[in-house]
Design a protein around this motif. Structure first.
Motif, PDB file in Angstrom:
ATOM      1  N   LEU A 164       0.834  -1.207   0.000  1.00  0.00           N
ATOM      2  CA  LEU A 164       0.000   0.000   0.000  1.00  0.00           C
ATOM      3  C   LEU A 164       0.868   1.257   0.000  1.00  0.00           C
ATOM      4  N   LEU A 165       1.899   1.261   0.844  1.00  0.00           N
ATOM      5  CA  LEU A 165       2.767   2.442   0.912  1.00  0.00           C
ATOM      6  C   LEU A 165       3.509   2.668  -0.397  1.00  0.00           C
ATOM      7  N   LEU A 166       3.794   1.576  -1.105  1.00  0.00           N
ATOM      8  CA  LEU A 166       4.437   1.737  -2.408  1.00  0.00           C
ATOM      9  C   LEU A 166       3.469   2.295  -3.451  1.00  0.00           C
ATOM     10  N   SER A 167       2.205   1.930  -3.342  1.00  0.00           N
ATOM     11  CA  SER A 167       1.231   2.368  -4.350  1.00  0.00           C
ATOM     12  C   SER A 167       0.674   3.750  -4.079  1.00  0.00           C
ATOM     13  N   ILE A 168       0.640   4.164  -2.799  1.00  0.00           N
ATOM     14  CA  ILE A 168       0.036   5.464  -2.471  1.00  0.00           C
ATOM     15  C   ILE A 168       0.738   6.623  -3.164  1.00  0.00           C
ATOM     16  N   PRO A 169       2.072   6.706  -3.158  1.00  0.00           N
ATOM     17  CA  PRO A 169       2.694   7.848  -3.854  1.00  0.00           C
ATOM     18  C   PRO A 169       2.324   7.923  -5.326  1.00  0.00           C
ATOM     19  N   MET A 170       2.309   6.786  -6.016  1.00  0.00           N
ATOM     20  CA  MET A 170       1.952   6.802  -7.435  1.00  0.00           C
ATOM     21  C   MET A 170       0.487   7.195  -7.631  1.00  0.00           C
ATOM     22  N   GLN A 171      -0.381   6.634  -6.781  1.00  0.00           N
ATOM     23  CA  GLN A 171      -1.794   6.994  -6.898  1.00  0.00           C
ATOM     24  C   GLN A 171      -2.025   8.460  -6.533  1.00  0.00           C
ATOM     25  N   SER A 172      -1.321   8.952  -5.509  1.00  0.00           N
ATOM     26  CA  SER A 172      -1.462  10.352  -5.122  1.00  0.00           C
ATOM     27  C   SER A 172      -0.992  11.267  -6.239  1.00  0.00           C
ATOM     28  N   LEU A 173       0.132  10.897  -6.868  1.00  0.00           N
ATOM     29  CA  LEU A 173       0.616  11.698  -7.990  1.00  0.00           C
ATOM     30  C   LEU A 173      -0.400  11.711  -9.121  1.00  0.00           C
ATOM     31  N   LEU A 174      -1.008  10.550  -9.388  1.00  0.00           N
ATOM     32  CA  LEU A 174      -2.027  10.477 -10.435  1.00  0.00           C
ATOM     33  C   LEU A 174      -3.238  11.341 -10.071  1.00  0.00           C
ATOM     34  N   ILE A 175      -3.665  11.268  -8.799  1.00  0.00           N
ATOM     35  CA  ILE A 175      -4.819  12.064  -8.364  1.00  0.00           C
ATOM     36  C   ILE A 175      -4.507  13.552  -8.464  1.00  0.00           C
ATOM     37  N   VAL A 176      -3.300  13.954  -8.051  1.00  0.00           N
ATOM     38  CA  VAL A 176      -2.924  15.370  -8.138  1.00  0.00           C
ATOM     39  C   VAL A 176      -2.931  15.833  -9.593  1.00  0.00           C
ATOM     40  N   CYS A 177      -2.410  14.997 -10.482  1.00  0.00           N
ATOM     41  CA  CYS A 177      -2.418  15.360 -11.897  1.00  0.00           C
ATOM     42  C   CYS A 177      -3.852  15.505 -12.420  1.00  0.00           C
ATOM     43  N   VAL A 178      -4.714  14.570 -11.999  1.00  0.00           N
ATOM     44  CA  VAL A 178      -6.114  14.651 -12.431  1.00  0.00           C
ATOM     45  C   VAL A 178      -6.793  15.896 -11.857  1.00  0.00           C
ATOM     46  N   LEU A 179      -6.515  16.215 -10.580  1.00  0.00           N
ATOM     47  CA  LEU A 179      -7.105  17.405  -9.969  1.00  0.00           C
ATOM     48  C   LEU A 179      -6.651  18.668 -10.684  1.00  0.00           C
ATOM     49  N   LEU A 180      -5.367  18.732 -11.004  1.00  0.00           N
ATOM     50  CA  LEU A 180      -4.871  19.895 -11.749  1.00  0.00           C
ATOM     51  C   LEU A 180      -5.514  19.974 -13.124  1.00  0.00           C
ATOM     52  N   LEU A 181      -5.665  18.811 -13.760  1.00  0.00           N
ATOM     53  CA  LEU A 181      -6.314  18.792 -15.059  1.00  0.00           C
ATOM     54  C   LEU A 181      -7.763  19.270 -14.950  1.00  0.00           C
ATOM     55  N   VAL A 182      -8.463  18.830 -13.896  1.00  0.00           N
ATOM     56  CA  VAL A 182      -9.842  19.280 -13.688  1.00  0.00           C
ATOM     57  C   VAL A 182      -9.877  20.785 -13.436  1.00  0.00           C
ATOM     58  N   TRP A 183      -8.956  21.269 -12.595  1.00  0.00           N
ATOM     59  CA  TRP A 183      -8.918  22.703 -12.266  1.00  0.00           C
ATOM     60  C   TRP A 183      -8.730  23.535 -13.535  1.00  0.00           C
ATOM     61  N   PHE A 184      -7.696  23.197 -14.303  1.00  0.00           N
ATOM     62  CA  PHE A 184      -7.434  23.972 -15.512  1.00  0.00           C
ATOM     63  C   PHE A 184      -8.495  23.708 -16.578  1.00  0.00           C
ATOM     64  N   GLY A 185      -9.055  22.506 -16.581  1.00  0.00           N
ATOM     65  CA  GLY A 185     -10.114  22.221 -17.540  1.00  0.00           C
ATOM     66  C   GLY A 185     -11.356  23.056 -17.278  1.00  0.00           C
ATOM     67  N   VAL A 186     -11.766  23.151 -16.009  1.00  0.00           N
ATOM     68  CA  VAL A 186     -12.924  23.982 -15.663  1.00  0.00           C
ATOM     69  C   VAL A 186     -12.643  25.444 -15.980  1.00  0.00           C
ATOM     70  N   ASP A 187     -11.440  25.910 -15.611  1.00  0.00           N
ATOM     71  CA  ASP A 187     -11.086  27.309 -15.868  1.00  0.00           C
ATOM     72  C   ASP A 187     -11.078  27.587 -17.371  1.00  0.00           C
ATOM     73  N   HIS A 188     -10.499  26.670 -18.148  1.00  0.00           N
ATOM     74  CA  HIS A 188     -10.454  26.868 -19.599  1.00  0.00           C
ATOM     75  C   HIS A 188     -11.851  26.744 -20.204  1.00  0.00           C
ATOM     76  N   GLY A 189     -12.654  25.801 -19.673  1.00  0.00           N
ATOM     77  CA  GLY A 189     -13.993  25.628 -20.206  1.00  0.00           C
ATOM     78  C   GLY A 189     -14.881  26.841 -19.989  1.00  0.00           C
ATOM     79  N   LEU A 190     -14.703  27.528 -18.853  1.00  0.00           N
ATOM     80  CA  LEU A 190     -15.524  28.711 -18.583  1.00  0.00           C
ATOM     81  C   LEU A 190     -15.116  29.900 -19.446  1.00  0.00           C
TER      82      LEU A 190
END
Length: 464
Positions: A164-190
């Motif tokens: 689990l500890l090995l997978s959490i950093p990779m999953q967290s990095l993926l989630i952060v990337c997705v959150l940033l993509l959502v943030w900029f996607g919403v901002d760009h979409g508006l």
């Protein structure tokens, strides 16, 4: 006492981000739980296989070295000093009983030749996972030896946590990337709304539609509603401008007359009485003009609002409207009558507006038919389910050449010297338009003037 803080307006960006980010954080927690459960299941399979292999290895060593009252040093070393710490075991003979280990914890005796059996045992201090295997005794074929080896679950959970500890950093990095993509996607979409905002910002007095090809389909209902609002506002402003122009045009002559007769009375006191009579007549004319202009303004306002008209029974309303004008008609020397159905006759309309329409038609008959004449108000159904209101008289009528101009503002039939402003039939046209009705002018059977107003059927009657 301090005033309450103003409410913060709702934010579409904040609403979208909350709607997307909160579920994603929940999914991250859920993913961690699923990952841990999967890692634990995988660790259990690996450890169970190792445990079963170890039992088989111990059985093979017992066949090789044999067993009397205790284990050989090689077998004991394998069990007690294994890296996984397997120090819970028992070796039981069917004839001789417990040969070594902790027999009180292990009570499963698999059949000879079967694969090792795996089961859980609860001790006072630990939960053990046990593998048991039965084999013939190497020194006594009639005897059966059962080998049971157990281990705690700590190493299994430790391995699952490591995964689990090995997978959490990779999953967290993926989630952060997705959150940033959502943030900029919403901002760009508006930002797609920026052209619409810019068009509205540059406007000053324009009330043209704002819906264009660059408007996103999701906000088309909003922009179309704004366009309808602009259209109603534009009609209201145009009606106001026409009202002001009509008022200025019609009040100019009476006001000039007021000034003229006031100056004449001041210049020659002997003409004061005659000047006051003229001023009184001008006042009556001004009042009539103001009332008719207000009637047109009310009709235009109702038309600009575009609100749904209530259901109205003309057969119940029109007789009372006509009865209100009978005394005035008799005083003017006009015989006013009514003919109508006994059954209800429904349309969609405003009772007050229809009263103004009928009053203007009756006023027109009283002024232009003349004393000693008759006028009739007739009401009846139309073949399409609507209603027909007719006001006709037996007066001199209107020449055919002038019929197309009837209904124009301030138009009066030439040669008529009676009081009037030329607004009566214009008011009738406006109120008819409010009700979706059609107005036609013609000659009556008696040769006089005839006005026909045809109302459409109510919406409930026309809907499938």
């Amino acid at each position: 006492m301090s005033s309450p803080a103003p409410l913060q307006p709702p934010s579409l960006r904040r609403r979208l981000l909350l709607f997307l980010l909160v579920p994603m954080l929940v999914f991250l927690l859920l993913d961690a739980v699923i990952t841990y459960a999967g890692a634990l299941a995988y660790s259990n399979r690996v450890h169970d296989k190792d445990l079963a292999d170890e039992v088989l290895t111990v059985a093979q060593m017992i066949r090789r070295y044999g067993i009397q009252s205790e284990l050989s040093p090689e077998v004991r070393f394998l069990i007690e000093y294994d890296p996984d710490g397997h120090n819970h075991f028992s070796i039981v003979s069917r004839k001789r009983g417990l040969l070594d280990g902790h027999g009180r914890f292990f009570n499963i005796r698999p059949s000879i030749g079967q694969a090792p059996s795996l089961y859980d045992v609860q001790t006072p201090h630990h939960l053990l996972r046990v593998a048991a295997y039965s084999m013939p005794a190497p020194d006594d074929p009639g005897d059966v030896i059962t080998i049971s080896i157990g281990e705690t679950l700590q190493s299994r959970h430790r391995n699952a946590r490591d995964i689990l500890l090995l997978s959490i950093p990779m999953q967290s990095l993926l989630i952060v990337c997705v959150l940033l993509l959502v943030w900029f996607g919403v901002d760009h979409g508006l930002k797609v709304l920026n052209p619409l905002v810019e068009r509205l910002r540059r406007r000053e007095h324009e009330l043209e539609p704002i819906t264009a090809e660059d408007v996103p389909i999701e906000i088309l209902p909003l922009t179309r509603t704004i366009d309808l609002l602009f259209a109603r506002l534009k009609r209201a402003m145009q009606a106001q401008e026409r009202f002001l122009a009509d008022a200025a045009h019609q009040l100019r002559t009476p006001l000039a007359g007021f000034r003229l007769h006031a100056e004449r009375a001041l210049a020659n006191p002997a003409d004061t009485k005659d000047a006051l009579h003229h001023i009184l007549r001008l006042t009556e004319r001004t009042t009539r003009i103001a009332n008719q202009l207000l009637a047109i303004s009310r009709a235009q306002s109702r038309l600009a609002n575009g609100s749904e008209l209530p259901l109205l029974d003309l057969a119940a309303q029109v007789p009372g409207m006509v009865a209100l004008r009978v005394p005035e008609a008799l005083h003017a020397g006009l015989d006013l009558g009514y003919q109508g159905p006994d059954k209800p006759l429904h349309i969609q309309g405003h009772a007050d507006a229809l009263q103004e329409l009928l009053d203007n038609l009756i006023d027109n008959a009283m002024r232009y038919a003349g004393p000693g004449r008759s006028a009739t108000v007739r009401l009846g159904p139309c073949p399409d389910g609507g209603a027909e209101l007719v006001v006709e008289d037996d007066g001199p009528g209107v020449p055919e050449a002038l019929m197309p101009r009837l209904g124009e503002r301030f138009f009066r039939v030439p040669g008529h010297e009676g009081p009037g402003t030329g607004l009566g039939l214009a008011i009738v046209q406006q109120i008819a338009q409010l009700h979706g009705a059609q107005v036609t002018f013609g000659r009556s059977e008696a040769g006089g003037f005839k006005v026909t107003v045809r109302f459409p059927p109510p919406a409930a009657a026309t809907s499938p």
